[in-house]
Design an enzyme around this catalytic site. Structure first.
Site, short mmCIF file in Angstrom:
data_model
loop_
_atom_site.label_atom_id
_atom_site.label_comp_id
_atom_site.label_asym_id
_atom_site.label_seq_id
_atom_site.Cartn_x
_atom_site.Cartn_y
_atom_site.Cartn_z
N LEU A 1 0.84 -1.20 0.00
CA LEU A 1 0.00 0.00 0.00
C LEU A 1 0.88 1.25 0.00
CD1 LEU A 1 -2.84 -0.95 2.51
CD2 LEU A 1 -2.71 -1.36 0.04
N GLY B 1 2.68 -5.58 7.63
CA GLY B 1 1.80 -4.49 8.05
C GLY B 1 0.84 -4.05 6.97
N ASP B 2 1.38 -3.65 5.80
CA ASP B 2 0.52 -3.23 4.69
C ASP B 2 0.89 -3.99 3.42
OD1 ASP B 2 2.97 -2.04 4.36
OD2 ASP B 2 2.18 -0.14 3.63
N GLU B 3 1.33 -5.23 3.59
CA GLU B 3 1.76 -6.05 2.46
C GLU B 3 0.81 -7.24 2.29
OE1 GLU B 3 5.73 -7.24 3.14
OE2 GLU B 3 6.49 -5.20 3.40
#
Length: 330
Positions: free
Chosen positions: A193, A234-236
């Site tokens: 993201l 985390g945002d993967e």
């Protein structure tokens, strides 16, 4: 008021026979067995057939078997009985019957319980053991169902990301191992993201969690039922598409994902905006280069980010996207 017959308590399955072999009284349990049949004053051999000893076709022959064990069979429904006959001093006879080893089937057929047998009848003990066995088996089945449900829940939780409901790293590794072992081709997308840290820093971790959950829902709405979607950081996110290696289709899927993820997420009336950079690799191409699909997709993701946010890139040697989408800054 008539005096209760003592035999009804001692021998609830007895038949009281007149001197001519007619049935003049039956015990309460035998009455349940003969329910629906016209038995009063009817010849006993019209209702009951003697299997052993053989050849007892007349009541006078049957009376000669006093004290011997009889093998009987109800003519109406073929229920088998054991019995013993004793002569009455005034003429006639009493036949005391039991179900023998067929008591379990008889209990189910006639809806009997322990109250329908003499207190000293071993059938009562058998019924107790049968009820205890049934209760134990029922409890065992309930326990097995609970253990099975707990096992399935534990396995599901072990392979699930608690925040998003997607798979976790373990689920991803299992899917990759299975596809590699089966030798099936697949495509892999690695998603990161863009601007997610800015959302966390400016609006707080609650907003960040809301964004991750919304992104997971949008990913889940695009992938197929047999695909794997996992949050691995985390945002993967990583997506696996079994049997898919067509670059044009992968390009369209990546474009849909980027467009969906660009839609704002509202948290506490605040618009949270992120985009996605995507790296794409196909297992068949990776086999020729010797680079693992996950590593190849990670390198492609780096290329996509380096070229600008909100776009997708194929791993080297996999082709390239025509017009990658570019994030529009808010």
């Amino acid at each position: 008021m008539s005096t209760p017959c003592p035999l009804d308590t001692l021998c609830p399955m007895h038949l009281d026979l007149s001197p001519d072999g007619g049935i003049c009284h039956v015990g309460p349990t035998m009455a349940r067995v003969l329910d629906g049949l016209s038995w009063h004053h009817r010849p006993v051999l019209e209702l009951i057939h003697v299997d052993r000893p053989r050849g007892l076709d007349a009541f006078s022959d049957l009376v000669q078997q006093s004290g011997r064990k009889l093998r009987l069979r109800l003519r109406a429904d073929e229920v088998r009985l054991s019995g013993v006959l004793v002569r009455k001093p005034c003429g006639g006879a009493i036949i005391d019957c039991s179900f023998g080893i067929g008591v379990g089937e008889a209990v189910a057929r006639y809806g009997l319980s322990g109250r329908d047998f003499a207190p000293t009848d071993l059938s009562v003990e058998f019924l107790f053991l049968q009820e205890a066995k049934s209760a134990a088996m029922s409890a065992s089945r309930r326990l097995n169902r609970r253990l099975q449900s707990a096992r399935i829940l534990a396995e599901t939780q072990a392979f699930t990301d608690t925040l998003t409901g997607l798979g976790n790293r373990r689920a991803l590794d299992q899917a990759l191992d299975r596809l590699t072992h089966e030798g099936r081709p697949f495509a892999l997308m690695q998603i990161d993201l863009d601007l997610f840290k800015a959302v966390n820093d400016s609006l707080g971790h609650g907003a960040g969690d809301a964004v991750l959950q919304a992104v997971a829902e949008r990913i889940d709405a695009i992938v197929r039922s047999g695909d794997t979607a996992a949050r691995v950081g985390g945002d993967e996110f990583v997506l696996i598409f079994p049997g898919l290696a067509d670059a044009a289709r992968l390009e369209r899927i990546a474009a849909r994902l980027i467009a969906a993820i660009e839609e704002p997420v509202f948290h506490d009336r605040q618009a949270c905006r992120v985009s996605a950079s995507i790296g794409i690799a196909c297992s068949e191409h990776c086999a020729t280069t010797g680079i693992a699909p996950l590593e190849a997709a990670d390198r492609a993701l780096y290329d996509a980010k380096h070229a600008g946010r909100g776009r997708a890139a194929f791993a080297k040697g996999h082709g390239s996207l025509a017009e990658p989408a570019v994030l529009k800054e808010p």
